[in-house]
Motif scaffolding. Sequence first.
Motif, PDB file in Angstrom:
ATOM      1  N   GLY A  28       0.866  -1.177   0.000  1.00  0.00           N
ATOM      2  CA  GLY A  28       0.000   0.000   0.000  1.00  0.00           C
ATOM      3  C   GLY A  28       0.899   1.222   0.000  1.00  0.00           C
ATOM      4  O   GLY A  28       1.681   1.428   0.937  1.00  0.00           O
ATOM      5  N   TYR A  44       3.899   0.804   2.473  1.00  0.00           N
ATOM      6  CA  TYR A  44       3.650  -0.062   3.643  1.00  0.00           C
ATOM      7  C   TYR A  44       3.281  -1.454   3.143  1.00  0.00           C
ATOM      8  O   TYR A  44       2.316  -1.605   2.395  1.00  0.00           O
ATOM      9  CB  TYR A  44       2.515   0.525   4.510  1.00  0.00           C
ATOM     10  CG  TYR A  44       2.975   1.752   5.281  1.00  0.00           C
ATOM     11  CD1 TYR A  44       3.441   1.638   6.592  1.00  0.00           C
ATOM     12  CD2 TYR A  44       3.002   3.006   4.687  1.00  0.00           C
ATOM     13  CE1 TYR A  44       3.903   2.740   7.290  1.00  0.00           C
ATOM     14  CE2 TYR A  44       3.467   4.120   5.373  1.00  0.00           C
ATOM     15  CZ  TYR A  44       3.914   3.983   6.677  1.00  0.00           C
ATOM     16  OH  TYR A  44       4.384   5.079   7.366  1.00  0.00           O
ATOM     17  N   SER A  45       4.047  -2.460   3.553  1.00  0.00           N
ATOM     18  CA  SER A  45       3.739  -3.824   3.071  1.00  0.00           C
ATOM     19  C   SER A  45       3.028  -4.668   4.124  1.00  0.00           C
ATOM     20  O   SER A  45       2.609  -5.789   3.807  1.00  0.00           O
ATOM     21  CB  SER A  45       5.006  -4.531   2.596  1.00  0.00           C
ATOM     22  OG  SER A  45       5.801  -4.876   3.692  1.00  0.00           O
ATOM     23  N   PHE A  47       0.154  -4.525   4.758  1.00  0.00           N
ATOM     24  CA  PHE A  47      -1.019  -3.878   4.162  1.00  0.00           C
ATOM     25  C   PHE A  47      -1.881  -4.943   3.519  1.00  0.00           C
ATOM     26  O   PHE A  47      -1.368  -5.902   2.945  1.00  0.00           O
ATOM     27  CB  PHE A  47      -0.557  -2.881   3.078  1.00  0.00           C
ATOM     28  CG  PHE A  47      -1.637  -2.575   2.072  1.00  0.00           C
ATOM     29  CD1 PHE A  47      -2.700  -1.740   2.408  1.00  0.00           C
ATOM     30  CD2 PHE A  47      -1.635  -3.167   0.819  1.00  0.00           C
ATOM     31  CE1 PHE A  47      -3.724  -1.494   1.498  1.00  0.00           C
ATOM     32  CE2 PHE A  47      -2.658  -2.923  -0.097  1.00  0.00           C
ATOM     33  CZ  PHE A  47      -3.700  -2.081   0.248  1.00  0.00           C
ATOM     34  N   ASN A  48      -3.159  -4.779   3.588  1.00  0.00           N
ATOM     35  CA  ASN A  48      -4.053  -5.663   2.832  1.00  0.00           C
ATOM     36  C   ASN A  48      -5.485  -5.153   2.849  1.00  0.00           C
ATOM     37  O   ASN A  48      -5.813  -4.256   3.634  1.00  0.00           O
ATOM     38  CB  ASN A  48      -4.026  -7.086   3.386  1.00  0.00           C
ATOM     39  CG  ASN A  48      -3.988  -8.118   2.269  1.00  0.00           C
ATOM     40  OD1 ASN A  48      -4.726  -8.005   1.299  1.00  0.00           O
ATOM     41  ND2 ASN A  48      -3.123  -9.111   2.404  1.00  0.00           N
ATOM     42  N   PHE A  59      -3.351  -0.988   7.132  1.00  0.00           N
ATOM     43  CA  PHE A  59      -1.890  -1.086   7.068  1.00  0.00           C
ATOM     44  C   PHE A  59      -1.341  -0.840   8.461  1.00  0.00           C
ATOM     45  O   PHE A  59      -2.038  -0.299   9.327  1.00  0.00           O
ATOM     46  CB  PHE A  59      -1.280  -0.135   6.018  1.00  0.00           C
ATOM     47  CG  PHE A  59      -1.255   1.321   6.405  1.00  0.00           C
ATOM     48  CD1 PHE A  59      -2.356   2.138   6.180  1.00  0.00           C
ATOM     49  CD2 PHE A  59      -0.118   1.883   6.993  1.00  0.00           C
ATOM     50  CE1 PHE A  59      -2.331   3.481   6.526  1.00  0.00           C
ATOM     51  CE2 PHE A  59      -0.076   3.225   7.340  1.00  0.00           C
ATOM     52  CZ  PHE A  59      -1.193   4.029   7.116  1.00  0.00           C
ATOM     53  N   SER A  61       1.763   0.607  10.922  1.00  0.00           N
ATOM     54  CA  SER A  61       2.884   1.534  11.016  1.00  0.00           C
ATOM     55  C   SER A  61       3.703   1.203  12.262  1.00  0.00           C
ATOM     56  O   SER A  61       3.215   1.353  13.389  1.00  0.00           O
ATOM     57  CB  SER A  61       2.331   2.960  11.091  1.00  0.00           C
ATOM     58  OG  SER A  61       3.384   3.865  11.319  1.00  0.00           O
ATOM     59  N   VAL A  85      -4.666   4.832  -0.734  1.00  0.00           N
ATOM     60  CA  VAL A  85      -3.776   3.700  -1.011  1.00  0.00           C
ATOM     61  C   VAL A  85      -3.544   3.673  -2.515  1.00  0.00           C
ATOM     62  O   VAL A  85      -4.488   3.489  -3.288  1.00  0.00           O
ATOM     63  CB  VAL A  85      -4.418   2.363  -0.586  1.00  0.00           C
ATOM     64  CG1 VAL A  85      -3.520   1.202  -0.997  1.00  0.00           C
ATOM     65  CG2 VAL A  85      -4.707   2.333   0.912  1.00  0.00           C
TER      66      VAL A  85
END
Length: 205
Positions: A28, A44-45, A47-48, A59, A61, A85
Amino acid sequence: MFIYPNKHKEEGLSHNPFKAIVSPRPIGWISTCCSDGTLNIAPYSFFNAVSEQPPMVMFCSAPKKEKSNDKDSLTNIKETGEFVVNIVSYALRDKMNISSKNYPKGVSEFEMADIDLAPSRTVKVPHVKFAPASLECILWQIVELPPRSDNLSTSMILGFVNGINLDESIIKDGKIDVTIYKPISRLGYSDYAKITELFSMPRPE
Ligand SMILES: Cc1cc2nc3c(=O)[nH]c(=O)nc-3n(C[C@H](O)[C@H](O)[C@H](O)COP(=O)(O)O)c2cc1C
């Protein structure tokens, strides 16, 4: 082999395998603005998408290294309740990577990475003009995850998808063809994957 989390070295693994195991993770690329209008973007991975109806994303942080304060994306979302996103195509990979650098306040990731923006329709935060798709999001909730060993916590940001921007060139026969833009995803270590090949598998009746 069996390993306890964070005990990989004891089993002869040089690197923590967790992120390589949970891969590929979509990225994202989150654009935000703070209350004075300053714009921000970072990938940001963790993320979904988490729900189709209502459409929602999340996501996570992590705290800033060696500092207890929030990353800028989280600070901005706390201030404005909005974020976008942006989906990262293979063509955008370098710009995404440049935007992940922790630039001093006042330095624009958009200028450093030469990212073109376009206005969004339902939120004040602009989206990446040449992203194949972007999701305009409204904050639902921020969940503070349990503290790490240094007592700092990761925050999970959950939002509703309020609007979707789509590059029409990625649509073929009424469907999105990801092989046109080749979304990239995060693997472990410094590795990424790009989607170039699909297979279909209808679900059993
Ligand atoms: C592909 C990629 C994925 C990332 N995923 C995450 C993540 O899931 N959570 C996180 O806290 N940082 C992640 N980062 C690091 C942030 O992008 C980086 O800390 C960035 O400077 C944060 O910017 P901000 O302070 O403007 O929000 C990732 C970096 C890259 C390159």
